[in-house]
Design an enzyme around this catalytic site. Structure first.
Site, mmCIF file in Angstrom:
data_model
loop_
_atom_site.group_PDB
_atom_site.id
_atom_site.type_symbol
_atom_site.label_atom_id
_atom_site.label_comp_id
_atom_site.label_asym_id
_atom_site.label_seq_id
_atom_site.Cartn_x
_atom_site.Cartn_y
_atom_site.Cartn_z
ATOM 1 N N HIS A 117 -16.050 10.242 3.794
ATOM 2 C CA HIS A 117 -16.494 8.857 3.952
ATOM 3 C C HIS A 117 -17.406 8.786 5.160
ATOM 4 O O HIS A 117 -17.116 9.383 6.200
ATOM 5 C CB HIS A 117 -15.302 7.914 4.179
ATOM 6 N N ASN B 47 -14.893 13.171 -3.629
ATOM 7 C CA ASN B 47 -16.183 13.452 -2.997
ATOM 8 C C ASN B 47 -16.061 13.781 -1.504
ATOM 9 O O ASN B 47 -17.031 13.700 -0.759
ATOM 10 C CB ASN B 47 -17.178 12.317 -3.262
ATOM 11 N N ARG C 146 -24.637 9.828 6.857
ATOM 12 C CA ARG C 146 -24.691 9.613 5.398
ATOM 13 C C ARG C 146 -25.658 10.587 4.730
ATOM 14 O O ARG C 146 -25.449 11.014 3.591
ATOM 15 C CB ARG C 146 -25.011 8.153 5.063
ATOM 16 N N THR D 217 -22.940 9.146 -3.098
ATOM 17 C CA THR D 217 -21.522 8.963 -3.445
ATOM 18 C C THR D 217 -21.090 9.860 -4.604
ATOM 19 O O THR D 217 -20.018 10.462 -4.561
ATOM 20 C CB THR D 217 -21.277 7.484 -3.818
ATOM 21 N N ARG E 141 -21.659 16.734 -0.279
ATOM 22 C CA ARG E 141 -21.105 16.401 -1.597
ATOM 23 C C ARG E 141 -21.727 17.258 -2.699
ATOM 24 O O ARG E 141 -21.038 17.668 -3.647
ATOM 25 C CB ARG E 141 -21.270 14.905 -1.860
ATOM 26 N N GLU F 108 -15.392 -0.144 11.556
ATOM 27 C CA GLU F 108 -14.496 0.900 11.033
ATOM 28 C C GLU F 108 -13.940 1.776 12.159
ATOM 29 O O GLU F 108 -12.766 2.157 12.125
ATOM 30 C CB GLU F 108 -15.237 1.751 9.990
ATOM 31 N N TYR G 213 -10.756 -0.101 2.575
ATOM 32 C CA TYR G 213 -11.441 -0.226 1.290
ATOM 33 C C TYR G 213 -11.325 -1.626 0.695
ATOM 34 O O TYR G 213 -11.452 -1.798 -0.520
ATOM 35 C CB TYR G 213 -10.919 0.830 0.310
ATOM 36 N N PHE H 13 -11.710 1.578 -10.027
ATOM 37 C CA PHE H 13 -11.283 2.803 -9.339
ATOM 38 C C PHE H 13 -10.441 2.527 -8.092
ATOM 39 O O PHE H 13 -9.984 3.463 -7.438
ATOM 40 C CB PHE H 13 -12.505 3.655 -8.955
ATOM 41 N N LYS I 214 -11.726 13.439 3.720
ATOM 42 C CA LYS I 214 -10.654 12.909 2.875
ATOM 43 C C LYS I 214 -9.660 14.031 2.523
ATOM 44 O O LYS I 214 -9.914 15.213 2.808
ATOM 45 C CB LYS I 214 -11.277 12.295 1.619
HETATM 46 P P1 IDP Z 1 -19.462 5.763 -0.267
HETATM 47 O O1 IDP Z 1 -18.180 6.495 0.058
HETATM 48 O O2 IDP Z 1 -20.578 6.723 -0.551
HETATM 49 O O3 IDP Z 1 -19.826 4.713 0.750
HETATM 50 P P2 IDP Z 1 -18.600 3.572 -2.014
HETATM 51 O O4 IDP Z 1 -19.415 2.987 -3.111
HETATM 52 O O5 IDP Z 1 -18.401 2.754 -0.776
HETATM 53 O O6 IDP Z 1 -19.230 5.009 -1.669
HETATM 54 O O7 IDP Z 1 -17.187 3.936 -2.636
HETATM 55 C C1 IDP Z 1 -16.112 4.296 -1.808
HETATM 56 C C2 IDP Z 1 -15.395 5.487 -2.395
HETATM 57 O O8 IDP Z 1 -14.771 5.085 -3.601
HETATM 58 C C3 IDP Z 1 -16.287 6.668 -2.793
HETATM 59 O O9 IDP Z 1 -16.605 7.529 -1.716
HETATM 60 C C4 IDP Z 1 -15.429 7.348 -3.843
HETATM 61 O O10 IDP Z 1 -14.395 8.133 -3.207
HETATM 62 C C5 IDP Z 1 -14.748 6.159 -4.514
HETATM 63 N N1 IDP Z 1 -15.452 5.738 -5.719
HETATM 64 C C6 IDP Z 1 -16.583 4.989 -5.792
HETATM 65 N N2 IDP Z 1 -16.957 4.797 -7.061
HETATM 66 C C7 IDP Z 1 -16.050 5.449 -7.820
HETATM 67 C C8 IDP Z 1 -15.872 5.630 -9.247
HETATM 68 O O11 IDP Z 1 -16.656 5.163 -10.070
HETATM 69 N N3 IDP Z 1 -14.780 6.372 -9.622
HETATM 70 C C9 IDP Z 1 -13.895 6.928 -8.738
HETATM 71 N N4 IDP Z 1 -14.020 6.774 -7.413
HETATM 72 C C10 IDP Z 1 -15.077 6.050 -6.949
HETATM 73 MG MG MG Z 2 -18.870 2.932 1.226
#
Ligand code: IDP
Ligand code: MG
Length: 149
Positions: free
Chosen positions: A115, A112, A85, A91, A102, A126, A49, A57, A9
């Site tokens: 992706h 973070n 992963r 996450t 991370r 994807e 997304y 968020f 990212k």
């Molecule tokens: P992942 O990237 O580990 O699959 P997801 O739950 O799919 O996690 O969320 C997608 C992305 O959204 C995360 O990688 C993070 O950048 C962002 N995100 C998820 N939850 C939050 C939050 O509570 N606050 C801010 N950003 C979030």
């Molecule tokens: Mg995800």
């Protein structure tokens, strides 16, 4: 055989972590199938997304992803989704296991760094969303037989 989408990212690119993140996955033994540096069109970010639309968020997440270039990669191999992963970690960086990308390089969930697709089905979808067929290289890694039994 699976293919998964890995994104470094904008924060990962800005912080000079592309090589570090790519190298960890490369050394794991997966096969690089596609790679590009790109500024993400907002429409692509919204498609990618879509599942998070409506969450608190979501708007910040879209703004973050389109704010500066990302590096998009497709990686192939047995259990590619799970392996990537695992390299990335949970996450929320402060809940990610030590030794993951991370945990080692990030703190806030909204910064973070990466992706990784979360299932084989989403990996295929994807990769098809982010890459044209012509951008995917179907090559045989000389080390595959030494990684996969
Ligand atoms: P992942 O990237 O580990 O699959 P997801 O739950 O799919 O996690 O969320 C997608 C992305 O959204 C995360 O990688 C993070 O950048 C962002 N995100 C998820 N939850 C939050 C939050 O509570 N606050 C801010 N950003 C979030
Ligand atoms: Mg995800």
């Amino acid at each position: 055989m699976e293919t998964t989408l890995l994104l470094v990212k904008p924060d990962g690119v800005q912080r000079g972590l592309v090589g570090e993140i790519l190298g960890r996955v490369e050394r794991r033994g997966l096969r690089l199938a596609a790679l590009k540096l790109m500024h993400v069109p907002r429409t692509l970010a919204e498609q990618h997304y879509a599942i998070h639309k409506g969450k608190p968020f979501y708007n910040g997440l879209i703004d973050y992803i389109v704010s500066a270039p990302v590096v998009a990669m497709a990686w192939s191999g047995n259990k590619a989704v799970e392996a990537v992963r695992q390299v990335l970690g949970a996450t929320n960086p402060t809940q990610a296991a030590p030794g993951t990308v991370r945990a080692d390089f990030a703190i806030d969930i909204g910064r973070n760094l990466t992706h990784g697709s979360d299932s084989a089905e989403n990996g295929a979808a994807e990769v098809a969303l982010w890459f044209a067929k012509s951008e995917l290289q179907d090559w045989k890694s000389a080390s595959a037989a030494w990684v996969f039994e």
